[in-house]
Design a protein around this motif. Structure first.
Motif, short mmCIF file in Angstrom:
data_model
loop_
_atom_site.label_atom_id
_atom_site.label_comp_id
_atom_site.label_asym_id
_atom_site.label_seq_id
_atom_site.Cartn_x
_atom_site.Cartn_y
_atom_site.Cartn_z
N TYR A 50 0.85 -1.18 0.00
CA TYR A 50 0.00 0.00 0.00
C TYR A 50 0.89 1.23 0.00
O TYR A 50 1.75 1.38 0.86
CB TYR A 50 -0.91 -0.01 1.23
CG TYR A 50 -1.87 1.15 1.29
CD1 TYR A 50 -2.90 1.26 0.38
CD2 TYR A 50 -1.73 2.14 2.25
CE1 TYR A 50 -3.79 2.32 0.42
CE2 TYR A 50 -2.62 3.20 2.31
CZ TYR A 50 -3.64 3.29 1.39
OH TYR A 50 -4.51 4.34 1.44
N GLU A 51 0.72 2.08 -0.98
CA GLU A 51 1.47 3.34 -1.06
C GLU A 51 0.60 4.42 -0.45
O GLU A 51 -0.39 4.85 -1.04
CB GLU A 51 1.82 3.67 -2.51
CG GLU A 51 2.51 5.00 -2.70
CD GLU A 51 3.78 5.15 -1.88
OE1 GLU A 51 3.86 6.14 -1.12
OE2 GLU A 51 4.66 4.29 -1.96
N ASN A 58 -2.86 4.07 -2.95
CA ASN A 58 -3.35 2.91 -3.67
C ASN A 58 -2.45 1.71 -3.38
O ASN A 58 -1.37 1.85 -2.83
CB ASN A 58 -3.37 3.18 -5.18
CG ASN A 58 -4.51 2.48 -5.88
OD1 ASN A 58 -4.96 1.43 -5.44
ND2 ASN A 58 -4.99 3.08 -6.95
N TRP A 59 -2.92 0.53 -3.78
CA TRP A 59 -2.15 -0.70 -3.69
C TRP A 59 -1.41 -0.90 -5.01
O TRP A 59 -1.97 -0.69 -6.09
CB TRP A 59 -3.06 -1.89 -3.44
CG TRP A 59 -3.63 -1.89 -2.06
CD1 TRP A 59 -4.75 -1.23 -1.64
CD2 TRP A 59 -3.12 -2.57 -0.93
NE1 TRP A 59 -4.95 -1.46 -0.30
CE2 TRP A 59 -3.97 -2.29 0.16
CE3 TRP A 59 -2.02 -3.40 -0.72
CZ2 TRP A 59 -3.76 -2.81 1.43
CZ3 TRP A 59 -1.81 -3.91 0.55
CH2 TRP A 59 -2.67 -3.61 1.62
N TYR A 60 -0.14 -1.31 -4.91
CA TYR A 60 0.70 -1.54 -6.09
C TYR A 60 1.36 -2.90 -5.99
O TYR A 60 1.59 -3.42 -4.90
CB TYR A 60 1.78 -0.46 -6.19
CG TYR A 60 1.22 0.89 -6.55
CD1 TYR A 60 1.06 1.26 -7.88
CD2 TYR A 60 0.83 1.78 -5.56
CE1 TYR A 60 0.52 2.50 -8.20
CE2 TYR A 60 0.28 3.01 -5.88
CZ TYR A 60 0.13 3.36 -7.20
OH TYR A 60 -0.41 4.58 -7.51
N GLN A 66 7.94 -0.54 -6.85
CA GLN A 66 6.49 -0.59 -7.02
C GLN A 66 6.19 -0.54 -8.51
O GLN A 66 6.90 0.07 -9.29
CB GLN A 66 5.83 0.61 -6.35
CG GLN A 66 5.97 0.62 -4.86
CD GLN A 66 5.51 1.95 -4.29
OE1 GLN A 66 5.51 2.95 -4.96
NE2 GLN A 66 5.13 1.92 -3.04
N SER A 67 5.10 -1.18 -8.88
CA SER A 67 4.67 -1.13 -10.28
C SER A 67 4.18 0.27 -10.63
O SER A 67 3.85 1.07 -9.75
CB SER A 67 3.55 -2.15 -10.50
OG SER A 67 2.46 -1.86 -9.64
N THR A 111 -0.23 0.31 7.32
CA THR A 111 -1.46 0.12 6.56
C THR A 111 -2.57 -0.23 7.54
O THR A 111 -2.60 -1.34 8.08
CB THR A 111 -1.30 -1.00 5.51
OG1 THR A 111 -0.14 -0.72 4.73
CG2 THR A 111 -2.51 -1.07 4.61
N PRO A 112 -3.50 0.69 7.76
CA PRO A 112 -4.59 0.44 8.70
C PRO A 112 -5.46 -0.74 8.27
O PRO A 112 -5.60 -1.02 7.07
CB PRO A 112 -5.39 1.74 8.69
CG PRO A 112 -4.47 2.77 8.14
CD PRO A 112 -3.54 2.04 7.21
#
Length: 168
Positions: A50-51, A58-60, A66-67, A111-112
């Protein structure tokens, strides 16, 4: 974790040649996801993070870097392929570093829980009825034929299962 984040930031700032070099070092496959599926791959080890520092968190996908595209792009590509191939089953392993033991902060730092579960709900919505309902389908007792017949063909193994899925 921090190393991947810093490389991602650096790759944005440096000329294309440096970014291309860094991305080549992080690349694990020569084929994109659709090509892998078309060539018979049915187990995908998807590393992700998670960024949270971007303007739009967002999730990468993650492998050293990271993508460029969000994780949902790749998951949508898998789902779309499965729609076109209704007799195929795909197993997806979702983790940050492939560890089955890491949980909470060890698996997805900073990341919550609500962020993890919101992403899981996006995945459930994307795959819909194709996602195997492990509360109704016992994988070690259900035949491939039955899974295909029920259209429950996306099997998910998820690290940090309790926090990530809310026990879904």
């Amino acid at each position: 974790d921090k190393f991947a984040e810093e490389l991602h930031k650096y790759s944005i700032l440096v000329p294309n040649a440096a970014e291309d070099y860094l991305r080549q070092q992080a690349q694990t496959q020569d084929l994109d996801i659709t090509a892998q599926l078309n060539n018979g791959i049915r187990f995908l080890d998807l590393r992700m993070m998670y960024e949270y520092s971007d303007a739009q968190p967002n999730w990468y996908s993650l492998h050293m870097l990271q993508s460029r595209k969000p994780m949902m792009t790749y998951l949508t590509e898998i789902r779309d392929w499965m729609v076109v191939h209704p007799s195929e089953i795909v197993v997806l392993w979702l983790s940050k570093h492939g560890s089955v033991c890491a949980k909470g902060e060890s698996q997805y730092p900073n990341t919550p829980v609500d962020v993890k579960q919101a992403f899981w709900h996006q995945i459930e919505d994307l795959f819909g009825d194709m996602k195997v309902d492990t509360q109704q389908t016992l994988l070690n007792e259900t035949s491939v034929y039955t899974m295909v017949e029920k259209n429950q063909r996306a099997v998910f193994y998820v690290t940090d299962y309790e926090e990530f899925t809310g026990n879904s």
